[in-house]
Write an enzyme that holds these catalytic residues in place. Sequence first.
Site, short mmCIF file in Angstrom:
data_model
loop_
_atom_site.label_atom_id
_atom_site.label_comp_id
_atom_site.label_asym_id
_atom_site.label_seq_id
_atom_site.Cartn_x
_atom_site.Cartn_y
_atom_site.Cartn_z
N ASP A 136 6.82 3.35 5.94
CA ASP A 136 7.41 2.50 5.72
C ASP A 136 9.36 2.41 7.08
O ASP A 136 9.81 3.76 7.34
CB ASP A 136 8.23 2.09 4.74
CG ASP A 136 8.94 0.28 4.10
OD1 ASP A 136 8.30 0.18 5.11
OD2 ASP A 136 9.02 0.16 3.10
N ASP A 167 6.03 -8.36 2.89
CA ASP A 167 6.55 -8.50 1.46
C ASP A 167 6.22 -9.53 0.64
O ASP A 167 7.24 -9.57 -0.23
CB ASP A 167 8.55 -8.16 1.49
CG ASP A 167 8.67 -6.78 1.85
OD1 ASP A 167 6.95 -5.77 1.75
OD2 ASP A 167 9.68 -6.40 1.96
C1 GLA Z 1 9.78 -2.50 2.08
C2 GLA Z 1 7.94 -2.13 1.56
C3 GLA Z 1 7.55 -2.76 0.66
C4 GLA Z 1 8.11 -1.43 -0.34
C5 GLA Z 1 10.30 -1.46 -0.57
C6 GLA Z 1 10.23 -0.48 -0.99
O1 GLA Z 1 10.29 -3.21 1.81
O2 GLA Z 1 7.52 -3.40 2.47
O3 GLA Z 1 6.30 -2.92 0.25
O4 GLA Z 1 7.67 -0.55 -0.08
O5 GLA Z 1 10.26 -1.24 0.79
O6 GLA Z 1 11.78 0.17 -0.57
#
Ligand code: GLA
Length: 735
Positions: free
Chosen positions: A483, A553
Amino acid sequence: MGINYFESLNGDIRVSFKLDTKNTSYCIGIVYEEGYIGHLYYGSKIKDGDLSGLIRINEYPFGKVGFERERCSFHDFFAHEYPTHGIGDYREDCFGVETKGGNSEVLLSYDHYEIIKGKPGITGMPSSFGSDDEVTTLIIHCTDRFLNLKVDLYYSVFYDNDVITRSVKVINSSDEHLFIKKIYSTCLDMDNKDFDAITLHGSWARERHMESVPVTHNKLIVESVRGESSHQDNPFLALITPNTTEDTGEVYAMNFVYSGNFKAGVQLDQFDHIRMFMGISPEDFKWKLEPGDRFESPEVVMTYSDSGLGRMTHAFHDFYREHLIRSPYLHKKRPILINNWEATYFDFDTDKLISIAKEASKLGIEMLVMDDGWFGKRNDDSNSLGDWVVNEEKIKGGLKYLVDEVNKLGMKFGIWFEPEMISPDSDLMREHPDWAIHIKGREGIRSRNQFVLDYSRKDVRDEIYKKVSAILKSANIEYVKWDMNRQLTDLGSSALEPERMGELLHRYVLGVYELQERLTKEFPDLLLENCSGGGGRFDPGMFYYSPQIWCSDDTDAVERLSIQEGTALVYPLSTMGAHVSDCPNHAVGRTTPFETRGHVALAGTFGYELDVTRIPKEDVDMIPDQVKMYHRYNDLVREGDYYRIASYGKNHEFDCYGVVSKDKKEALYTFVQVLGRVNHKTRRIYLRGLDPEKTYRIDEDKCYTGDILMKVGYLIPDIKGDFRSILIHLEEKDG
Ligand code: GLA
């Protein structure tokens, strides 16, 4: 195959090159005694022949006749292959420097050329590849004799894919250093055909929505200056002729194999000529080139279609699947995963994860992914990034115990990292306060309570790699979600000299690439999924390391229709991370049927993002059928050709798309009725991509020929209600 060279035809052209793919030609002419490199043609395939009279050379306004050395207005008019700064071409140029003496001009002349089989890589960067039979490369070696600077223009021709990639290498052969201030990778100077431009614009949780705007005399720019390719603007730009559809009209498209700042644009000049360009953004960029040093630009993938957007999409999808994604998972079904992010956020422990895994394994889900919150003392997003040590207060019994227990259930195990980040409240920060990207003495600007690690530094990269790989070796971990949750500010590095500070952003991206290269080399069987606050770094550069990227997301089935449509305009369905999540949706608060959520996620990698121990029983009961659906259709979705049929983003009522196998024996269409209308009990959908000669069986009992289904259409049965969806599966009868 694919590249022809012609010498001194006649007139002002000294040399010309013709680059052919299956359906396109690209022609370059070298003109005048100075050897300017000019663009002659890009479009549908043409026969070999003398194009020398057709280069845009003699009609420039302020008169060649009587002004034999008149070059200023010539440059402003000429169709340049690689326009440079300061020479009188006042349109957007591609390349500029700063010499020791403070000057910025570059004037390139043709020196010689090479045609080689295959395609050389780009040092430290992702780039497409192919065998000697699949790709041929033309290198046009140019020089600025005044600066003693060599500039090599690379054109790699992928014949079967209708793709030409372009990149640039610069070598300082003088005995003085200079700075590169700007270096784009490609430029296309053409006559205008009343073009519109298509871009993929967005935001967090609303990535890659298609936009189309007319090209006018105002420069149109698509750019990221955020340190990553970004949610806001994807490194993609296409020009289309008026009324272009899925099957008709001309399309010129560019896509950048790079994950950092970029700039692309189109400019209609005073003579109504078009210039389209793409490369690293010159904002905050300045690269020092010592004598003998060289700089390699990332590459741009270009494709042309004379049969609409459909062919452009297929060209990109096939090209990335065949010539960019290296992962061993590319042609494999990915394990159906369940990720605990939306299920628990930071509030989980070993027991909770095992309870999810237990239930999930009974339903046919194949992998548990432990998301953010397993390390340091992280119970919210205020701390611990960089402290990649398991928090045994949450992961009681340790990571190996947890993974072994999950494995005993017959499930694989995956884990989340955010390797590029550091929390101000972390042991790493306390130990190495200078490891964050920062400006000495200035209080850094936080985003999600975190700073970005200075990946231009080898010691930083080595330490993070050591920590990440130690975790991966400590248990049977088969998947990593990498990420990246904030964009860059405070552009300073404690390791770079002031005159090299402008190298930070590009060095940062090279650092990310280096670590992902090391990771995928040392753990070749690891399934890597890239992610950046959802889909903030969904670009072809990342495909070189990971076969899939978390798309957004926003997991709401309706929002996903536009996000996935925009993403799939360029990127293969096999790369789109898509999960079924719980409702009301955590991003938009909407409730959609579980079935629809499954149908929409089926267009991507497919998985779950919910607490399977807590969702309604009727939803749980549907999971085994969804698992079967995935196993039945994923080969087709992953490997087939994708067709857009109706776009909810445009009609605001329903969406429809399909995937057809390469041999056209099987197809799957997804219809989503976002808004139920009483007077639209049935809708007629004109299927696409079928073989008109073949007879297809639909729903076991009905059979129609491909031409009937495409011309007369298919009647969608009455599916009452909002947010309802159906799958339409076709197989060749007796096929
Ligand atoms: C990002 C990712 C999510 C999750 C969060 C965790 O927003 O896109 O899927 O993994 O971080 O903090």
